[in-house]
Design a protein around this motif. Structure first.
Motif, mmCIF file in Angstrom:
data_model
loop_
_atom_site.group_PDB
_atom_site.id
_atom_site.type_symbol
_atom_site.label_atom_id
_atom_site.label_comp_id
_atom_site.label_asym_id
_atom_site.label_seq_id
_atom_site.Cartn_x
_atom_site.Cartn_y
_atom_site.Cartn_z
ATOM 1 N N ARG A 206 0.970 -1.142 0.051
ATOM 2 C CA ARG A 206 -0.117 -0.347 -0.147
ATOM 3 C C ARG A 206 0.775 1.242 0.131
ATOM 4 N NH1 ARG A 206 -5.156 0.746 3.596
ATOM 5 N NH2 ARG A 206 -5.804 -1.500 2.343
ATOM 6 N N LYS A 207 1.690 1.048 0.713
ATOM 7 C CA LYS A 207 2.749 2.505 1.095
ATOM 8 C C LYS A 207 3.073 2.449 -1.046
ATOM 9 C CE LYS A 207 7.100 4.242 3.061
ATOM 10 N NZ LYS A 207 7.577 4.442 4.379
ATOM 11 N N MET A 210 0.714 4.383 -2.602
ATOM 12 C CA MET A 210 0.959 5.679 -2.578
ATOM 13 C C MET A 210 2.087 6.377 -2.992
ATOM 14 S SD MET A 210 -0.788 5.939 1.687
ATOM 15 C CE MET A 210 0.459 4.585 2.325
ATOM 16 N N TRP A 279 -4.248 5.513 3.863
ATOM 17 C CA TRP A 279 -4.511 5.100 2.617
ATOM 18 C C TRP A 279 -5.531 6.407 2.583
ATOM 19 C CZ3 TRP A 279 -3.417 4.410 -2.072
ATOM 20 C CH2 TRP A 279 -3.987 4.105 -3.607
#
Length: 830
Positions: A206-207, A210, A279
């Motif tokens: 997820r990082k 992003m 998020w």
């Protein structure tokens, strides 16, 4: 080490095995019969989008098999749902679950042998019979889900490992137990590490996502910056030299481009400051930046187009000014040649040409001063002025040509007009004609003066005025001749009409005699006074006619006044004609009214005959006497309308009353026929339903008592319909509906009794077989050296097992899903 790897593999398998238990299930609906609206279907599917079991709610018009039980079993075997609710067009419902499945165990465990039937009746059927279909489905699904939660929670508690008592053994066995506990501890640590690794993997993923998204937005800002720099630098550099209107436009464009550039840098700085830990906050912070970037990019495209157009116009301006100077030089040459041609200076046009040249010079000077926008504005005005000047030159040339023969043409038109006056013997208007032509001569002199000065606009106005005066003089003579001729025509026609009606008295006596003979006095009592009024007005007309003749004499020639008097006489004649028709055509009008009334009476007789035939055909004896009475009254009015003298008003009133009565009677008859049709249609539907029920349930129960009741109800309904008692007939029909439902109830009870009896037989057989298997396993355990607790578990293996198929009564075990069982009922509305 091998044991640790094996335990770790076992932990992975356990995790993969438990994962499907948390997979999402849902509700699927196929409503062929339209029991549910689209909104209700969407609401159910959305509300139960995450359930423990898969549900299939289905309604069908026609079934491939004979019964809903067999159809539900077939559909369950073909489908992939855990729970099936099947509905058909006859308001029957069937709930179906797989034998031995988690759904069947959760529904039935601890709720008795009729758990499925009770579940269906207490949830869906109860609500559906009150026309609450959506509520029924929601109650059914909610109840199944609650039972599943209750059952699996109890199972989890009951299967928790209890402390095991290990008998004393030798040291080697103790060491083995210690190793097993250590291995279990290691496996738990490995599983925990694996879970943490999975969580860290997804967080890292997820990082990374992003970071990629953030980089894309920053690259977007850089693209905006790279695109805005070139037009901004162009406008800034050009702004240092610009003046006037161009300076204002460039300043506005430069400010807008600078604002986009500054905002892109500020957004890039703001993006770098956004926290990327979670998020949702990250996306919430990025969304407004995306929207503003999109708006700035759109605005930038428009500004780039404007800047390119601006510089393109600037490049074209010098060329346009050169072309305009050339056109002006050509215009000067044309003007000079015109002056030379007519040997005139045309001072007004000379002054216009000087102004035109000044406008072009000013536009050229603005272009040299780098104000090309102001130059373009002035250049456009100068082009328009130059075009207008050329048009004026062409018009001036035209007037110069016409002025040479215009005076001669004006004299010729006057001579033609005087000749026409002599031919028509018009005297006394010569002075008027002289006045017209004096005004035209003055306008012609003004035209020549304006042409000499070069004042084209004033020359055009004067030329139009002169032509209008000449046309007006000709129209004046033409109108006078027309008034004279129209006056003579009107007088001649009126005199002819009066001559044709010279025997007016005899026509009046004849008309009055006919009226007195055929109609009552109320229809013609105003005729004598009307005739006297006509005689007076005719006398007035005869007195006015000589005055018109006098005004039309050649010596007098007062045609305007003669025409006005003739028009008044004509209007008087038109008004008199209306009175004449009312007086001398009264008899014809009354005869026409009389014929229309007779036609209405005849039509009414025909309608009564038609309605009588319809009543006899439908057997509506209740209206026969009323219809006969209406027919007698119509025949009386028919006879009355043929006697003289006639009172048409009274006959018309009577006919209107008869028509009203007939319409009311016809309305009642049609209403009664509709009632009869509705009752007959309802009886046919209920009779068809009873016949289908008899054919369907007659193989399982005796229907003799129902047949005898049906024959009695059928006889009563037919008698009540023939007598016109439709409400009581509906009551009898409702008894047949109740009888059909009772037949189905008896059939369902009969089938339930058979199922219970067959279930008892199968349970007894299963008990015997299970006991035998248990004994056999016990004997085998005695002959082998197993641990003591293992033998007891093996002995109980076949007794009461859920997956053995002993609870699959009514299902098919030949398919791939292992069989199913179900419960059914009717949800006919109360």
């Amino acid at each position: 080490m091998k044991r640790i790897v094996s335990l770790f593999s076992l932990a992975i398998v356990v995790i993969l095995f438990l994962a499907p238990m948390y997979a999402k299930a849902d509700v699927t609906m196929f409503d062929e019969v339209s029991f549910f609206t689209n909104a209700e279907q969407e609401q159910i599917e959305n509300e139960y989008a995450d359930t423990r079991f898969d549900y299939l709610i289905m309604s069908v018009h026609e079934m491939e098999l004979n019964t809903i039980e067999a159809e539900a079993e077939r559909l369950f075997e073909e489908g992939q749902a855990d729970v099936l609710l099947l509905l058909n067009a006859e308001y029957e419902a069937q709930l179906q679950v797989g034998v031995g499945t988690d759904a069947e165990v959760a529904i039935t465990e601890g709720f008795g042998t009729n758990a499925l039937q009770n579940l269906l009746e207490t949830t869906f059927l109860t609500s559906a019979m009150d026309d609450q279909m959506q509520e029924g489905v929601e109650l059914l699904i909610t109840e199944v889900e609650e039972r599943a939660v209750l059952y699996f929670d109890e199972q989890t508690e009951s299967t928790s490992p209890a402390p095991e008592i290990i008998p004393p053994t030798d040291s080697s066995e103790n060491n083995s137990s210690s190793v097993s506990g250590f291995d279990l501890f290691i496996s738990l640590i490995l599983v925990s590490i694996f879970v943490v690794a999975v969580v860290l993997f997804f967080k890292s993923r997820r990082k990374k996502k992003m970071e990629i998204f953030k980089k894309e937005i920053i690259d977007w800002q850089n693209r905006i910056l790279s695109r805005v720099l070139k037009p901004y630098n162009q406008t800034s550099d050009r702004l240092r030299l610009a003046k006037g209107e161009t300076e204002k436009v460039l300043k506005d464009l430069s400010d807008q481009l600078f604002a986009i550039l500054t905002q892109a840098k500020e957004r890039e700085h703001a993006i770098n400051k956004i926290n990327m830990k979670k998020w949702e906050p990250f996306m919430k912070a990025m969304k407004p930046l995306e929207e503003v970037s999109e708006a700035d990019e759109y605005q930038l495209e428009k500004l780039i187009v404007e800047v390119n157009q601006l510089f393109q116009e600037e490049m074209n301006m010098t060329e346009r000014i050169k072309e305009h100077v050339t056109v002006q030089e050509q215009t000067i040459e044309v003007f000079k040649s015109t002056q030379k041609k007519y040997d005139e200076h045309f001072p007004s046009l000379e002054n216009d040409l000087k102004n035109l040249l000044k406008s072009g010079e000013k536009a050229s000077q603005l272009e040299k001063d780098f104000d090309f926008i102001g130059a373009a504005r002035l250049l456009n005005l100068s082009v328009e002025e130059n075009t207008q000047f050329k048009n004026n030159l062409e018009l001036l040339d035209k007037f110069m040509e016409e002025s040479q023969h215009l005076d001669k043409e004006m004299r010729q038109r006057k001579d033609r007009l005087l000749g026409k006056m002599n031919k028509e013997k018009l005297i006394g208007i010569s002075q008027d004609i002289d006045t017209f032509f004096e005004s035209a001569s003055q306008a012609f002199q003004q035209l020549k003066d304006s042409i000499k000065l070069g004042n084209v606009k004033k020359a055009a106005d004067t030329h139009k005025k002169m032509l209008d005066v000449l046309t007006e003089s000709e129209q004046f003579v033409q109108d006078l001749i027309k008034k004279r001729d129209d006056s003579k025509r009107i007088v001649s026609k009126v005199e002819a009409d009066i001559k044709n009606d010279s025997d007016l008295e005899s026509k009046y006596q004849l008309e009055l005699t006919r009226l007195q003979s055929d109609f009552l006095e109320n229809h013609w009592s105003d005729i004598p006074s009307l005739y006297q009024s006509i005689q007076r007005e005719v006398a007035e007309l005869k007195a006015d006619l000589p005055n018109v003749h006098y005004l039309l004499q050649v010596e007098v020639q007062d045609y305007n006044q003669a025409f006005e008097l003739a028009l008044r006489i004509q209007k008087h004649v038109i008004d008199l004609q209306s009175k004449y028709n009312d007086c001398f055509k009264r008899y014809e009008s009354l005869q026409y009214t009389h014929k229309k009334l007779q036609f209405r009476i005849n039509q009414l007789e025909s309608d009564v005959s038609r309605l009588s035939a319809l009543i006899n055909k439908e057997g509506l004896s209740v209206y026969i006497e009323e219809l006969h009475s209406l027919g007698d009254e119509i025949r009386f009015r028919t006879k009355e309308s043929r006697q003289t003298p006639i009172d048409l008003e009274r006959i018309q009133s009577s006919i209107e009353e008869l028509e009203r009565k007939f319409k009311e009677l016809e309305k009642y008859v049609q209403h009664t026929i509709r009632q009869k049709r509705d009752v007959e249609r309802e009886w046919q539907e209920k009779e068809r339903a009873y016949s289908q029920a008899q054919h369907r349930y007659g193989r399982g129960i005796s229907t003799r008592s129902y047949d005898s009741q049906y024959q009695g109800i059928r006889s009563d309904v037919q008698g009540l319909i023939s007598n016109g008692d439709y409400e009581q007939a509906r009551g009898k029909i409702s008894q047949l509906s109740s009888m059909t439902r009772n037949m189905k109830r008896d059939y369902d009870q009969h089938r339930l009794h058979q199922r219970n009896r067959n279930q008892s037989t199968r349970n007894a057989a299963s008990f015997i077989v299970g006991t035998q298997v248990g004994k056999s396993m016990s004997d085998r355990n005695r002959n082998h050296r197993f641990p003591s607790n293992s033998g007891s578990r093996g002995a109980s293996g076949g007794f009461g097992s859920r997956n053995s198929g002993s609870r699959g009564a009514g299902g098919s075990f030949g398919g791939s899903r292992g069989g199913s069982r179900g419960a059914g009922g009717s949800f006919k509305k109360r």
